[in-house]
Design a protein around this motif. Structure first.
Motif, PDB file in Angstrom:
ATOM      1  N   ARG B 102       0.822  -1.214   0.000  1.00 40.45           N
ATOM      2  CA  ARG B 102       0.000   0.000   0.000  1.00 40.45           C
ATOM      3  C   ARG B 102       0.862   1.274   0.000  1.00 40.45           C
ATOM      4  NH1 ARG B 102      -2.449  -2.081  -2.627  1.00 40.45           N
ATOM      5  NH2 ARG B 102      -3.252  -0.033  -3.026  1.00 40.45           N
ATOM      6  N   ILE B 103       2.045   1.192   0.614  1.00 38.23           N
ATOM      7  CA  ILE B 103       2.964   2.341   0.575  1.00 38.23           C
ATOM      8  C   ILE B 103       4.312   1.853   0.053  1.00 38.23           C
ATOM      9  CG2 ILE B 103       1.936   3.832   2.323  1.00 38.23           C
ATOM     10  CD1 ILE B 103       3.696   2.632   4.391  1.00 38.23           C
ATOM     11  N   ALA B 104       4.916   2.654  -0.793  1.00 41.46           N
ATOM     12  CA  ALA B 104       6.178   2.230  -1.407  1.00 41.46           C
ATOM     13  C   ALA B 104       7.158   3.388  -1.371  1.00 41.46           C
ATOM     14  CB  ALA B 104       5.938   1.793  -2.846  1.00 41.46           C
ATOM     15  N   MET B 105       8.437   3.050  -1.542  1.00 40.72           N
ATOM     16  CA  MET B 105       9.459   4.099  -1.493  1.00 40.72           C
ATOM     17  C   MET B 105      10.367   4.019  -2.710  1.00 40.72           C
ATOM     18  SD  MET B 105      11.674   5.287   1.755  1.00 40.72           S
ATOM     19  CE  MET B 105      12.585   6.821   1.708  1.00 40.72           C
ATOM     20  N   ILE B 106      10.785   5.181  -3.184  1.00 38.20           N
ATOM     21  CA  ILE B 106      11.779   5.259  -4.263  1.00 38.20           C
ATOM     22  C   ILE B 106      12.981   6.001  -3.691  1.00 38.20           C
ATOM     23  CG2 ILE B 106      12.219   5.986  -6.617  1.00 38.20           C
ATOM     24  CD1 ILE B 106       9.178   6.355  -6.921  1.00 38.20           C
ATOM     25  N   ASP B 145       3.663  -4.975 -17.480  1.00 34.56           N
ATOM     26  CA  ASP B 145       2.825  -3.782 -17.611  1.00 34.56           C
ATOM     27  C   ASP B 145       3.420  -2.598 -16.859  1.00 34.56           C
ATOM     28  OD1 ASP B 145       1.203  -5.327 -19.066  1.00 34.56           O
ATOM     29  OD2 ASP B 145      -0.400  -5.522 -17.568  1.00 34.56           O
ATOM     30  N   ALA B 146       3.963  -2.879 -15.657  1.00 32.60           N
ATOM     31  CA  ALA B 146       4.540  -1.800 -14.851  1.00 32.60           C
ATOM     32  C   ALA B 146       5.741  -1.183 -15.568  1.00 32.60           C
ATOM     33  CB  ALA B 146       4.948  -2.330 -13.481  1.00 32.60           C
ATOM     34  N   ARG B 171      17.360   2.485 -14.761  1.00 32.70           N
ATOM     35  CA  ARG B 171      17.329   1.798 -13.465  1.00 32.70           C
ATOM     36  C   ARG B 171      16.330   2.475 -12.539  1.00 32.70           C
ATOM     37  NH1 ARG B 171      23.456   1.694 -12.025  1.00 32.70           N
ATOM     38  NH2 ARG B 171      23.981   0.576 -13.918  1.00 32.70           N
ATOM     39  N   GLN B 172      16.346   3.817 -12.564  1.00 30.83           N
ATOM     40  CA  GLN B 172      15.407   4.530 -11.707  1.00 30.83           C
ATOM     41  C   GLN B 172      13.986   4.242 -12.156  1.00 30.83           C
ATOM     42  OE1 GLN B 172      14.812   5.387  -8.779  1.00 30.83           O
ATOM     43  NE2 GLN B 172      16.239   7.082  -8.573  1.00 30.83           N
ATOM     44  N   ARG B 173      13.761   4.082 -13.466  1.00 26.18           N
ATOM     45  CA  ARG B 173      12.438   3.719 -13.957  1.00 26.18           C
ATOM     46  C   ARG B 173      12.030   2.344 -13.446  1.00 26.18           C
ATOM     47  NH1 ARG B 173      10.905   6.655 -19.049  1.00 26.18           N
ATOM     48  NH2 ARG B 173      12.540   8.200 -19.237  1.00 26.18           N
ATOM     49  N   ALA B 177       8.890   1.391 -11.286  1.00 25.54           N
ATOM     50  CA  ALA B 177       7.954   0.339 -11.704  1.00 25.54           C
ATOM     51  C   ALA B 177       7.701  -0.634 -10.565  1.00 25.54           C
ATOM     52  CB  ALA B 177       8.511  -0.401 -12.929  1.00 25.54           C
ATOM     53  N   ILE B 178       8.752  -0.999  -9.807  1.00 24.18           N
ATOM     54  CA  ILE B 178       8.586  -1.913  -8.678  1.00 24.18           C
ATOM     55  C   ILE B 178       7.697  -1.264  -7.616  1.00 24.18           C
ATOM     56  CG2 ILE B 178       9.806  -3.024  -6.752  1.00 24.18           C
ATOM     57  CD1 ILE B 178      12.075  -3.630  -8.672  1.00 24.18           C
TER      58      ILE B 178
END
Lengths: 346, 338
Positions: B102-106, B145-146, B171-173, B177-178
């Motif tokens: 539900r929450i993700a980090m980049i 798809d991501a 890589r940042q993309r 996507a992850i």
């Protein structure tokens, strides 16, 4: 008010002998074959050395008192070019002139002097200072070696150099790690200026600093320029910084200069499609909730650059000729040169 | 009107509401109050720009929300309400179920997300399966798809690559996507474009903007670069020495800053100055959080500081939705039009 006058952009006549001039300078880096590859070649396998054309036939002129901004993305060869200009990296081809004389043809003493007059300030103040040396030695070692100062005057000389860069001379017994990033950059500046240079190459000198510290260092650069009558080659990827302090801007892409012009011209009437897309990509504080303009594609590998104009795979205006023929840098107006085939069609 | 909404899921509740968050680091040299009484909210599909210089506590705020603060650091007090649920009270196991789902980090460095010895498809499928029981084929389809969604060309082939075969921007993309795999409600992005070239940064910002608009994902965008936030965020919170000093609508704050620090920060951006003239600069440097004097942390560098600044000012609503932590704000900036 008088400040503003002295900071005002200067204009230069073409006739002057430039302080630094590069003619057809190239620099290639090659990866030496390892044992396995050499063996494979002896057995008849077709293995080639990989060659990167970091700088490809570049002409550049910097006149006395001028600030030239050198802009490009990573891998475009701007740092390599800066090192060649500063005399710390030999070129593979072409010639470097110092006040009109080929640096390679200068006799020993004059060659050493020409090198001393060109100094460099590096991006990373953490990596470019010897962590085991005290600030006094970092700043004072070179002038002592080159006989610019006698041992008896050493302390006074170092104090003066530190004060000029905005450092407290009481800290000269300290080591680099005891300073913040901005202060370390000042140490790097004091070190470069201690040998009384006339020409400074700044390679991303403010890129690692926080915004408020960056402004302090940029102001220091401008003040020193005025006080010591310095000439700068200012290498940066930050167009905002370059626009602020350069008289003239040179844009590089994959080892080649694609456009050069006075700063106002570059930012108002850029000619080359790459320059224009670069300017469009820069986030500006004036922009609100707007779609970011996008250049398609990635920066190609310099190991295997595209044929013809290096920018053609990403260029929205590319046509057949761009894929086969390398465009030459040509005048589009006075002092404004661009390397694009579209200028011939018009 | 007629039906009372169920109290458990209040309608229109913000995606994230942080109240009085304090994250302190208990080091041998003393207690570092990296985040000290920070409150903000992020609405659904909104972008909050969290801006500050190094050491201001902006990244630690992001890590606190993610539950990723390691010892000697600890969330000391405060609430982190994610859709009404207090993340600060969750067990590690419960937090793990939310994180990546539900929450993700980049992160600034995509290699913090990516495992260098695993192929991209392995990592992405693993992430899908960690939170959902779906057939592997379905997981692979989602991964593909991501990758397509973040603008990676020929995603089917690229799935089989290793991270080192991608450029920095690509890589940042992949990292983005992850983060998007489970269509999270909130993404915390910590300086994700700082290490990238301008044209690549432009591409990533455009993708992110599109995603925020189409998926309804909320974003906290942590950066030192005001120019990036100007084009991307809805709201902006400026941090200094562990506290939010100014908070409000992006346009309002950037055009009419109230706090002298925000004012100075905007003033030192080169494009805000006349070409060739000296830049307006903030004197001095950021204070050490170990030895903060009482009162406003900015007062030693502040041109408007007065005797009363030895008292810590409150984050006061000087105008509707315009908060500033200052005794002497630049009210003249907001007073021209009555």
């Amino acid at each position: 008010m008088s400040d503003a006058m002295e900071f005002a952009p200067r204009s230069f006549t073409e006739a002057e002998t430039p302080m630094v001039e590069l003619k057809g300078v190239s620099r290639r880096f090659s990866k030496k074959l390892d044992i396995a590859a050499k063996l494979a070649r002896r057995l008849g396998v077709d293995v080639k050395e990989e060659i990167v054309h970091a700088v490809d036939k570049v002409d550049l002129r910097v006149r006395k008192g001028e600030v030239v901004g050198l802009v490009g993305e990573s891998g475009c060869g701007k740092s390599t070019l800066g090192r060649i200009v500063a005399g710390i990296l030999p070129q593979s081809d072409g010639h470097v002139f110092w006040n009109g004389q080929d640096v390679e043809s200068l006799p020993g003493e004059a060659a050493r002097n020409a090198k001393l007059k060109r100094q460099m300030i590096f991006q990373d103040p953490y990596a470019s200072l010897n962590p085991r040396m005290r600030v006094a030695d970092i700043v004072g070692e070179a002038p002592l070696v080159h006989g610019l100062v006698r041992r008896g005057d050493f302390d006074d000389y170092v104090d003066e150099q530190m004060r000029r860069a905005g450092l407290d001379p009481n800290f000269k017994r300290r080591y680099p790690h005891q300073f913040s990033g901005g202060q370390r950059q000042r140490i790097g500046i004091a070190r470069a200026l201690a040998v009384q240079p006339e020409f400074i190459v700044c390679d991303e000198a403010v890129a690692a600093l926080d915004v408020s510290i960056q402004a302090q260092i940029l102001n220091l650069f401008m003040r020193l320029r005025r006080e010591l009558d310095l000439t700068y080659l200012f290498i940066s990827h930050d167009l905002g910084v370059v626009e602020h302090l350069s008289d003239r801007v040179v844009i590089m892409y994959l080892g080649r200069v694609v456009e050069e012009a006075p700063t106002e011209t570059i930012f108002r009437r850029a000619n080359h499609p790459y320059t224009r897309s670069l300017l469009d990509s820069v986030p500006r504080i004036e922009n609100r909730k707007r779609a970011f303009a996008v250049v398609k594609g990635e920066i190609p590998s310099p190991l295997n650059p595209p044929s013809g104009c290096h920018f053609h795979p990403r260029c929205p205006l590319a046509f057949d000729r761009c894929r086969v023929e390398v465009p030459k840098l040509k005048d589009v107006s006075a002092g404004h040169r661009s390397a694009c085939h579209l200028n011939d069609a018009a | 009107m007629a039906d009372a909404p169920t109290p458990a899921a209040p309608q229109g509740a913000p995606t994230l509401e942080v109240r009085n968050l304090r994250t302190h680091f208990f080091t041998r040299a003393g207690v570092v109050k990296a985040v000290d009484d920070v409150s903000f909210t992020v609405g659904r599909g909104k972008v909050l720009g969290l801006v500050g210089e190094s050491g201001s506590g902006k990244s630690v705020t992001g890590f606190s929300v993610m539950g990723l603060v390691d010892p000697p650091g600890r969330v000391v007090s405060g609430q982190i309400l994610f859709k009404g649920q207090d993340l600060a009270k969750l067990s590690d196991e419960e937090m793990r179920k939310l994180r990546g789902n539900r929450i993700a980090m980049i992160f600034q460095d995509p290699m913090m997300t990516l495992n260098p010895v695993l192929r991209v498809d392995t990592q992405m499928i693993e992430t899908v399966l960690a939170h959902e029981k779906v057939p592997e084929e379905e997981a692979r389809r989602r991964a593909r798809d991501a990758l397509g969604m973040v603008g990676i060309p020929s995603p089917e082939e690229r799935l089989k690559s290793y991270p080192h075969q991608f450029s920095g921007g690509m890589r940042q993309r992949v990292a983005i996507a992850i983060a998007l795999l489970h269509r999270p409600d909130l993404i915390v992005a910590d300086e994700p474009t700082t290490a990238l070239d301008v044209t690549i940064q432009g591409q990533i910002l455009a993708e992110v903007q599109k995603l925020a608009a189409t998926t309804g994902t909320s974003l906290i965008w942590i950066t030192h670069d005001l120019s990036v936030v100007a084009g991307l965020a809805d709201d902006i919170a400026v941090m200094y020495a562990g506290k939010i000093v100014e908070h409000g609508d992006v346009g309002e704050v950037l055009d009419k800053p109230l706090h002298p620090y925000t004012h100075g920060l905007i003033g030192s951006v080169p494009s805000r100055n006349r070409r060739g003239e000296p830049l307006r600069q903030i004197p001095g440097m950021t204070p050490s959080l170990l030895s903060l004097a009482p009162g406003c942390a900015f007062r030693a560098r502040c041109p408007r500081a007065a005797a009363d600044c030895v008292e810590m000012p409150e984050l006061h609503p000087w105008r509707p939705d315009r908060l500033a932590r200052c005794h002497h704000p630049h009210l003249e900036n907001v007073e021209q039009v009555a």
